[in-house]
Design a protein around this motif. Sequence first.
Motif, PDB file in Angstrom:
ATOM      1  N   LYS A 540       0.596  -1.281   0.054  1.00  0.00           N
ATOM      2  CA  LYS A 540      -0.036   0.087   0.053  1.00  0.00           C
ATOM      3  C   LYS A 540       0.996   1.274  -0.076  1.00  0.00           C
ATOM      4  CE  LYS A 540      -4.018  -2.029   2.193  1.00  0.00           C
ATOM      5  NZ  LYS A 540      -5.110  -1.697   3.225  1.00  0.00           N
ATOM      6  N   GLN A 541       1.979   1.266   0.888  1.00  0.00           N
ATOM      7  CA  GLN A 541       2.819   2.424   0.871  1.00  0.00           C
ATOM      8  C   GLN A 541       3.667   2.735  -0.474  1.00  0.00           C
ATOM      9  OE1 GLN A 541       3.330   4.782   3.214  1.00  0.00           O
ATOM     10  NE2 GLN A 541       1.531   3.726   4.440  1.00  0.00           N
ATOM     11  N   GLU A 542       3.795   1.610  -0.978  1.00  0.00           N
ATOM     12  CA  GLU A 542       4.537   1.859  -2.230  1.00  0.00           C
ATOM     13  C   GLU A 542       3.678   2.180  -3.323  1.00  0.00           C
ATOM     14  OE1 GLU A 542       7.510   1.786  -5.037  1.00  0.00           O
ATOM     15  OE2 GLU A 542       7.717   1.694  -2.699  1.00  0.00           O
ATOM     16  N   ILE A 543       2.368   1.817  -3.402  1.00  0.00           N
ATOM     17  CA  ILE A 543       1.432   2.318  -4.332  1.00  0.00           C
ATOM     18  C   ILE A 543       1.165   3.974  -4.290  1.00  0.00           C
ATOM     19  CG2 ILE A 543      -0.915   2.171  -5.231  1.00  0.00           C
ATOM     20  CD1 ILE A 543      -0.981  -0.791  -4.477  1.00  0.00           C
ATOM     21  N   LEU A 544       1.150   4.325  -3.048  1.00  0.00           N
ATOM     22  CA  LEU A 544       0.928   5.777  -2.651  1.00  0.00           C
ATOM     23  C   LEU A 544       2.100   6.573  -3.144  1.00  0.00           C
ATOM     24  CD1 LEU A 544      -0.640   5.814   0.853  1.00  0.00           C
ATOM     25  CD2 LEU A 544      -1.943   6.380  -1.201  1.00  0.00           C
ATOM     26  N   ARG A 545       3.377   5.892  -2.891  1.00  0.00           N
ATOM     27  CA  ARG A 545       4.672   6.671  -3.277  1.00  0.00           C
ATOM     28  C   ARG A 545       4.785   6.789  -4.671  1.00  0.00           C
ATOM     29  NH1 ARG A 545       9.819   5.964  -5.437  1.00  0.00           N
ATOM     30  NH2 ARG A 545       9.163   3.679  -5.680  1.00  0.00           N
ATOM     31  N   LEU A 546       4.302   5.632  -5.706  1.00  0.00           N
ATOM     32  CA  LEU A 546       4.436   5.795  -6.937  1.00  0.00           C
ATOM     33  C   LEU A 546       3.365   6.849  -7.666  1.00  0.00           C
ATOM     34  CD1 LEU A 546       4.710   1.987  -7.736  1.00  0.00           C
ATOM     35  CD2 LEU A 546       6.402   3.744  -8.059  1.00  0.00           C
ATOM     36  N   LYS A 547       2.150   6.866  -6.912  1.00  0.00           N
ATOM     37  CA  LYS A 547       1.294   7.839  -7.506  1.00  0.00           C
ATOM     38  C   LYS A 547       1.729   9.183  -6.952  1.00  0.00           C
ATOM     39  CE  LYS A 547      -3.040   5.086  -6.997  1.00  0.00           C
ATOM     40  NZ  LYS A 547      -4.207   4.798  -6.204  1.00  0.00           N
ATOM     41  N   LYS A 548       2.112   9.459  -6.164  1.00  0.00           N
ATOM     42  CA  LYS A 548       3.046  10.815  -6.067  1.00  0.00           C
ATOM     43  C   LYS A 548       3.880  11.047  -6.965  1.00  0.00           C
ATOM     44  CE  LYS A 548       2.271  11.143  -0.931  1.00  0.00           C
ATOM     45  NZ  LYS A 548       2.617  11.177   0.363  1.00  0.00           N
ATOM     46  N   LEU A 549       5.043  10.098  -7.150  1.00  0.00           N
ATOM     47  CA  LEU A 549       5.958  10.088  -8.257  1.00  0.00           C
ATOM     48  C   LEU A 549       5.341  10.412  -9.625  1.00  0.00           C
ATOM     49  CD1 LEU A 549       9.058  10.138  -8.738  1.00  0.00           C
ATOM     50  CD2 LEU A 549       8.681   7.528  -8.879  1.00  0.00           C
ATOM     51  N   ARG A 550       4.155   9.745  -9.948  1.00  0.00           N
ATOM     52  CA  ARG A 550       3.529  10.010 -11.204  1.00  0.00           C
ATOM     53  C   ARG A 550       3.036  11.566 -11.356  1.00  0.00           C
ATOM     54  NH1 ARG A 550      -0.717   9.911 -14.614  1.00  0.00           N
ATOM     55  NH2 ARG A 550      -0.811   8.212 -16.472  1.00  0.00           N
ATOM     56  N   ALA A 551       2.400  11.864 -10.223  1.00  0.00           N
ATOM     57  CA  ALA A 551       2.122  13.357 -10.393  1.00  0.00           C
ATOM     58  C   ALA A 551       3.292  14.316 -10.623  1.00  0.00           C
ATOM     59  CB  ALA A 551       1.412  13.740  -8.968  1.00  0.00           C
ATOM     60  N   LYS A 552       4.453  14.142 -10.065  1.00  0.00           N
ATOM     61  CA  LYS A 552       5.638  14.764 -10.401  1.00  0.00           C
ATOM     62  C   LYS A 552       6.090  14.746 -11.872  1.00  0.00           C
ATOM     63  CE  LYS A 552       7.939  14.810  -5.714  1.00  0.00           C
ATOM     64  NZ  LYS A 552       9.214  14.309  -5.235  1.00  0.00           N
ATOM     65  N   HIS A 553       5.945  13.732 -12.336  1.00  0.00           N
ATOM     66  CA  HIS A 553       6.254  13.462 -13.796  1.00  0.00           C
ATOM     67  C   HIS A 553       5.135  14.269 -14.647  1.00  0.00           C
ATOM     68  CE1 HIS A 553       9.565  11.052 -13.723  1.00  0.00           C
ATOM     69  NE2 HIS A 553       9.299  10.109 -12.702  1.00  0.00           N
ATOM     70  N   GLU A 554       3.668  14.138 -14.162  1.00  0.00           N
ATOM     71  CA  GLU A 554       2.990  14.662 -15.067  1.00  0.00           C
ATOM     72  C   GLU A 554       3.140  16.326 -14.963  1.00  0.00           C
ATOM     73  OE1 GLU A 554      -0.617  13.202 -13.092  1.00  0.00           O
ATOM     74  OE2 GLU A 554      -1.137  12.012 -14.742  1.00  0.00           O
ATOM     75  N   LYS A 555       3.755  16.911 -13.707  1.00  0.00           N
ATOM     76  CA  LYS A 555       3.944  18.320 -13.582  1.00  0.00           C
ATOM     77  C   LYS A 555       4.975  18.534 -14.591  1.00  0.00           C
ATOM     78  CE  LYS A 555       4.521  22.140 -10.543  1.00  0.00           C
ATOM     79  NZ  LYS A 555       5.669  22.649 -11.238  1.00  0.00           N
ATOM     80  N   ALA A 556       6.082  17.761 -14.557  1.00  0.00           N
ATOM     81  CA  ALA A 556       7.347  18.170 -15.474  1.00  0.00           C
ATOM     82  C   ALA A 556       6.808  18.164 -16.896  1.00  0.00           C
ATOM     83  CB  ALA A 556       8.274  17.186 -15.333  1.00  0.00           C
ATOM     84  N   ILE A 557       6.149  17.274 -17.032  1.00  0.00           N
ATOM     85  CA  ILE A 557       5.642  17.148 -18.777  1.00  0.00           C
ATOM     86  C   ILE A 557       4.637  18.513 -19.167  1.00  0.00           C
ATOM     87  CG2 ILE A 557       4.167  16.219 -20.121  1.00  0.00           C
ATOM     88  CD1 ILE A 557       5.080  13.473 -18.940  1.00  0.00           C
ATOM     89  N   SER A 558       3.830  18.632 -18.139  1.00  0.00           N
ATOM     90  CA  SER A 558       3.248  19.954 -18.346  1.00  0.00           C
ATOM     91  C   SER A 558       4.024  21.273 -18.437  1.00  0.00           C
ATOM     92  CB  SER A 558       2.229  20.104 -17.347  1.00  0.00           C
ATOM     93  OG  SER A 558       1.563  21.550 -17.341  1.00  0.00           O
ATOM     94  N   ASP A 559       5.265  21.313 -17.382  1.00  0.00           N
ATOM     95  CA  ASP A 559       5.803  22.524 -17.814  1.00  0.00           C
ATOM     96  C   ASP A 559       6.715  22.549 -18.949  1.00  0.00           C
ATOM     97  OD1 ASP A 559       5.125  23.107 -15.108  1.00  0.00           O
ATOM     98  OD2 ASP A 559       6.902  22.366 -14.107  1.00  0.00           O
ATOM     99  N   ILE A 560       7.088  21.427 -19.244  1.00  0.00           N
ATOM    100  CA  ILE A 560       8.148  21.588 -20.648  1.00  0.00           C
ATOM    101  C   ILE A 560       7.280  21.698 -21.917  1.00  0.00           C
ATOM    102  CG2 ILE A 560       9.132  19.986 -22.184  1.00  0.00           C
ATOM    103  CD1 ILE A 560      10.019  18.235 -19.639  1.00  0.00           C
ATOM    104  N   GLN A 561       5.815  21.173 -21.772  1.00  0.00           N
ATOM    105  CA  GLN A 561       5.267  21.594 -22.960  1.00  0.00           C
ATOM    106  C   GLN A 561       4.524  22.979 -23.122  1.00  0.00           C
ATOM    107  OE1 GLN A 561       1.990  18.707 -22.075  1.00  0.00           O
ATOM    108  NE2 GLN A 561       2.689  17.289 -23.400  1.00  0.00           N
ATOM    109  N   LYS A 562       4.604  23.740 -21.773  1.00  0.00           N
ATOM    110  CA  LYS A 562       4.216  25.138 -21.786  1.00  0.00           C
ATOM    111  C   LYS A 562       5.449  25.938 -22.305  1.00  0.00           C
ATOM    112  CE  LYS A 562       1.185  25.185 -17.777  1.00  0.00           C
ATOM    113  NZ  LYS A 562       1.077  25.692 -16.365  1.00  0.00           N
ATOM    114  N   LYS A 563       6.766  25.425 -22.161  1.00  0.00           N
ATOM    115  CA  LYS A 563       8.006  25.996 -22.419  1.00  0.00           C
ATOM    116  C   LYS A 563       8.154  25.873 -23.967  1.00  0.00           C
ATOM    117  CE  LYS A 563      11.704  25.216 -19.633  1.00  0.00           C
ATOM    118  NZ  LYS A 563      12.768  24.477 -19.049  1.00  0.00           N
ATOM    119  N   MET A 564       7.888  24.773 -24.259  1.00  0.00           N
ATOM    120  CA  MET A 564       7.972  24.327 -25.794  1.00  0.00           C
ATOM    121  C   MET A 564       6.998  25.272 -26.791  1.00  0.00           C
ATOM    122  SD  MET A 564       9.461  20.684 -25.587  1.00  0.00           S
ATOM    123  CE  MET A 564       9.932  20.701 -27.561  1.00  0.00           C
ATOM    124  N   GLY A 565       5.677  25.430 -26.079  1.00  0.00           N
ATOM    125  CA  GLY A 565       4.526  25.952 -26.868  1.00  0.00           C
ATOM    126  C   GLY A 565       4.271  27.478 -26.789  1.00  0.00           C
ATOM    127  N   GLY A 566       5.120  27.939 -25.818  1.00  0.00           N
ATOM    128  CA  GLY A 566       4.991  29.537 -25.770  1.00  0.00           C
ATOM    129  C   GLY A 566       5.985  30.250 -26.822  1.00  0.00           C
TER     130      GLY A 566
END
Length: 605
Positions: A540-566
């Motif tokens: 259970k703890q590992e699933i929670l950790r992975l979900k948090k890590l996934r959210a970080k990667h999603e934010k990183a993708i969003s930031d890069i896309q904004k940078k490349m699209g502006g």
Amino acid sequence: MRVGVCAKTGDIIEPLIKPQWYVNCKDLAARSVNAVRNGELKLIPEFYNEEWYKWLENIQDWCISRQLWWGHRIPAYKTKIEGVINEPDSTNDSHWAIGRSEDEIYERLMKTHNVTRDKITLIQDEDVLDTWFSSGLFPFSTLGWPNEEAKDFKAFFPGHILETGHDILFFWVARMVMMSYCLCDQLPFTEVYLHPLIKDKQGKKMSKSLGNVIDPLEVIDGCNLETLMDKLRSSNLAPKEIEKGLKDKQKEFPDGIPPCGSDSLRFSLLIYMTQPRTINLDVNRIIGYRLFCSKIWNAVKLALMYTPKDFVIGKSIADYNLSTADTWILNKLQKLIESSNKNLGEHLYGAFANNLYDFFQKDFCDWYLEASKVALQGTDEVKKLAALNTVFTVIDNSLRLFHPMMPYITEELYQRLPYAPERKAVSIYETAYPQAVEDYKLDEETEAKFDGILTIVTEIRSMKDNIGIQKNLKPNVTIKLGDDSNEGFFTENAKVIQLLGFAGEITIAKSGSADPEGCIKKRIGDNWVFLGVVGIIDIKQEILRLKKLRAKHEKAISDIQKKMGGKAAEKMSEEAKLENTQKLEKNEHDIVAIDHSIEELQKLE
């Protein structure tokens, strides 16, 4: 318009028009162009051919006179002849005489004007020849020319290859070719290798005034931070630039530059040779290759640790019962030797150095040397002898391959190899450069099979890493075969998988068997790999950790896309675009791996 001022004396520099000496180069330039077009002269890399044509097909008369205190004095004499030329005029060509010696000129003038020697006065021009004119004579003037029967001239002219920087392709190389054609009627060499220019890591030309000169001796012997900072303080940079540079140096080299040695410096420069025009030299990369030299040293040291006192390297690797891992590394070595000779022959020094690095660092040290511990630490003397001979076959060939780039460390290590006295050369320098692994034939099938083993090992490591299992924890692994005929092969290499994958017990299961419980799984080729995780991690703890890590990667993708699209993307360099694209792809790949891990763990809740 501005007034020129001498930086040293402060005097005003005033241009003064003076008569100069010129050489008409059109015919010689045309001949030099044809030499490259016809393949008589080869420029390496070939893309410099266009630069050669551009310079020589648009050539102008060459001004060869310089008003300097040093250099070869021009062999031109203003002549004063009683009753013929009483007041010589510097701008009148007929008042000048040129010859190999004063005696030659006197003889010619006496005969031409029917006068005695005492009626002639020769005044040699004070100008000296352009440096490039004198340098252009280098290929033959150093060998006894104009005496073409001289021993050195006959032995060494013409040469084979010239190596120099591409920035003086016209200034020196073209001049040498033209001068040789003019005075010797042949090319001075048949190949020209043009190396890149070394700049600082920002791509700026090194200059004392900028304080960015990398002194090779400071890299070889090391230097403290204060020495590096003194260079900046004595530069001509603006105070703000100096202040910024001092902070950067302090951050980059808080303890100065450690001693790297000439081997790592030379190797680093060759690694950089994939850049054709400029090398943006980063000292930290040299420090990294210093560590690689240590890696070579430690690999030999480790091999010697497993060597019995009476052991000597065998005469033929074919005499031993080779394991799959032994065959795999010998295959890799055979291909490396072939590519190394090819790359050296084609002057692809960057590819040569990079291939050697990848082989020794990854194939040999990271994979084979670790895999060989199964035999070296085991009790089977036949397998141990085969592994030892394989290890030293690779080391011996590798040291000889590395030797032109790393002469010092390879010589030192070669002396320590356990060869029988009658088979050991006095120096590695006297040994033959490797052409092939003696008495060994390539075995592509075994190599491909062991590559499959290493793919499984890599995935086991990746599966552990993805769900946060530390390296020292060793979960059990089950490999469910897609083809039962491979059972013997996998069983034979189970200990290798266990050792390299940092795993516990390895079970080889047939294709029809039931899936083991408490495992996450992944398909690798035709096989399934099951990693036992229940009892090793908190699901259970590992699933929670992975979900948090996934959210970080999603934010990183969003930031890069904004940078490349502006709007900023319009001004972004191609390098920055490529870097952001690679970051984007990595984050997307990581999310796929995280999703797979979450999906597998949720099945075990």
